[in-house]
Design a protein around this motif. Structure first.
Motif, short mmCIF file in Angstrom:
data_model
loop_
_atom_site.label_atom_id
_atom_site.label_comp_id
_atom_site.label_asym_id
_atom_site.label_seq_id
_atom_site.Cartn_x
_atom_site.Cartn_y
_atom_site.Cartn_z
N PRO A 172 0.73 -1.40 -0.09
CA PRO A 172 0.08 -0.14 -0.10
C PRO A 172 0.85 1.25 0.00
O PRO A 172 1.82 1.32 0.54
CB PRO A 172 -0.79 -0.15 1.31
N GLN A 173 0.69 2.31 -0.89
CA GLN A 173 1.32 3.54 -0.84
C GLN A 173 0.48 4.49 0.14
O GLN A 173 -0.73 4.71 0.01
CB GLN A 173 0.90 4.17 -2.32
N VAL A 174 1.10 4.72 1.24
CA VAL A 174 0.67 5.42 2.36
C VAL A 174 0.87 6.89 2.19
O VAL A 174 1.98 7.30 2.20
CB VAL A 174 1.28 4.84 3.83
N ASN A 175 -0.18 7.80 2.08
CA ASN A 175 0.21 9.36 2.16
C ASN A 175 -0.62 9.70 3.25
O ASN A 175 -1.42 9.23 3.68
CB ASN A 175 -0.63 9.92 0.87
N ARG A 176 0.08 10.85 3.86
CA ARG A 176 -0.92 11.40 5.05
C ARG A 176 -0.85 12.92 4.83
O ARG A 176 0.06 13.77 5.27
CB ARG A 176 0.17 10.89 6.40
N TYR A 177 -1.87 13.42 4.29
CA TYR A 177 -2.16 14.60 3.75
C TYR A 177 -2.49 15.36 5.02
O TYR A 177 -3.08 15.09 6.03
CB TYR A 177 -3.14 14.85 2.79
N ALA A 178 -2.21 16.72 4.97
CA ALA A 178 -2.67 17.79 6.32
C ALA A 178 -4.00 18.03 6.16
O ALA A 178 -4.64 17.81 7.44
CB ALA A 178 -1.72 18.92 6.28
N THR A 179 -4.60 18.21 5.08
CA THR A 179 -6.15 18.66 5.13
C THR A 179 -6.57 17.93 3.95
O THR A 179 -6.11 17.50 2.78
CB THR A 179 -6.17 20.26 4.97
N MET A 180 -7.99 18.00 3.92
CA MET A 180 -8.78 17.51 2.63
C MET A 180 -8.37 18.19 1.44
O MET A 180 -8.53 17.56 0.42
CB MET A 180 -10.20 17.40 2.88
N ALA A 181 -8.14 19.48 1.57
CA ALA A 181 -7.82 20.24 0.31
C ALA A 181 -6.56 19.73 -0.21
O ALA A 181 -6.31 20.05 -1.44
CB ALA A 181 -7.64 21.76 0.64
N ASP A 182 -5.64 19.16 0.54
CA ASP A 182 -4.28 18.68 -0.14
C ASP A 182 -4.60 17.28 -0.61
O ASP A 182 -3.64 17.00 -1.51
CB ASP A 182 -3.36 18.37 1.16
#
Length: 188
Positions: A125-135
């Motif tokens: 799995p490619q895990v991303n952790r964006y700060a906000t939904m806009a990101d």
């Protein structure tokens, strides 16, 4: 518990989907076809609309058994177009049937759509952790690459935005926000 913004809702279906399904790795071929279909159906609509109709979709589309859906004929299309319990979009219904027919051919050739999709991330799995939904992007180079490959294989209604959401639904992409504390390290 802190959830992604869209998972912070009073709606039980959305909360359950966020907590138990979205971003959770699945390796099940039937679920892959189900989520492909649901993501196609969602295009232009809200995910809440799809979740509200999900149980009825399962009945209408033979529990997402690709072999059964592949055999749907004009009478089945007419039945689906008259069924208020699903999203009645002829292009999406036709694409679902065409995709099921292609999937049956893949299975007969010993191929798995789920396994194919996982090759794009080397099985992890490619895990991303964006700060906000806009990101959170609507599409990425990965979804563009997968979309192009699927279209080349003959699949329908698999544009890069639909594919992005589908990869997230399958847990190939885990795009929960950095602030989300739901335990995502599990498989279905």
């Amino acid at each position: 518990m802190t959830r992604c913004d869209w998972g912070e809702t009073e709606n039980d279906l959305m909360r359950h989907y966020h907590d138990e399904e979205w971003g959770v790795a699945t390796y099940d071929e039937t679920e892959t076809f189900e989520l492909m279909t649901l993501e196609m159906m969602q295009a232009g609509l809200s995910w809440q609309t799809v979740l509200n109709k999900r149980a009825h979709f399962k009945v209408a589309f033979a529990q997402f058994d690709a072999a059964k859906v592949a055999q749907f004929d004009d009478a089945d299309v007419a039945r689906l177009m008259a069924d208020a319990g699903i999203i009645r979009n002829r292009r999406k219904i036709d694409a679902t049937i065409a995709n099921a027919q292609l999937l049956v051919k893949w299975h007969e050739a010993g191929r798995s759509l789920n396994a194919y999709l996982w090759t794009f991330v080397d099985g992890k799995p490619q895990v991303n952790r964006y700060a906000t939904m806009a990101d959170l992007p609507g599409q990425t180079p990965l979804s563009q690459r997968v979309s192009k490959a699927l279209k080349k294989e003959g699949f329908k209604f698999v544009g890069p935005t639909i594919v992005q959401s589908w990869l997230e639904a399958l847990g190939i992409l885990d795009d929960h926000l950095a602030s989300c504390t739901v335990n995502h390290v599990k498989t279905k």
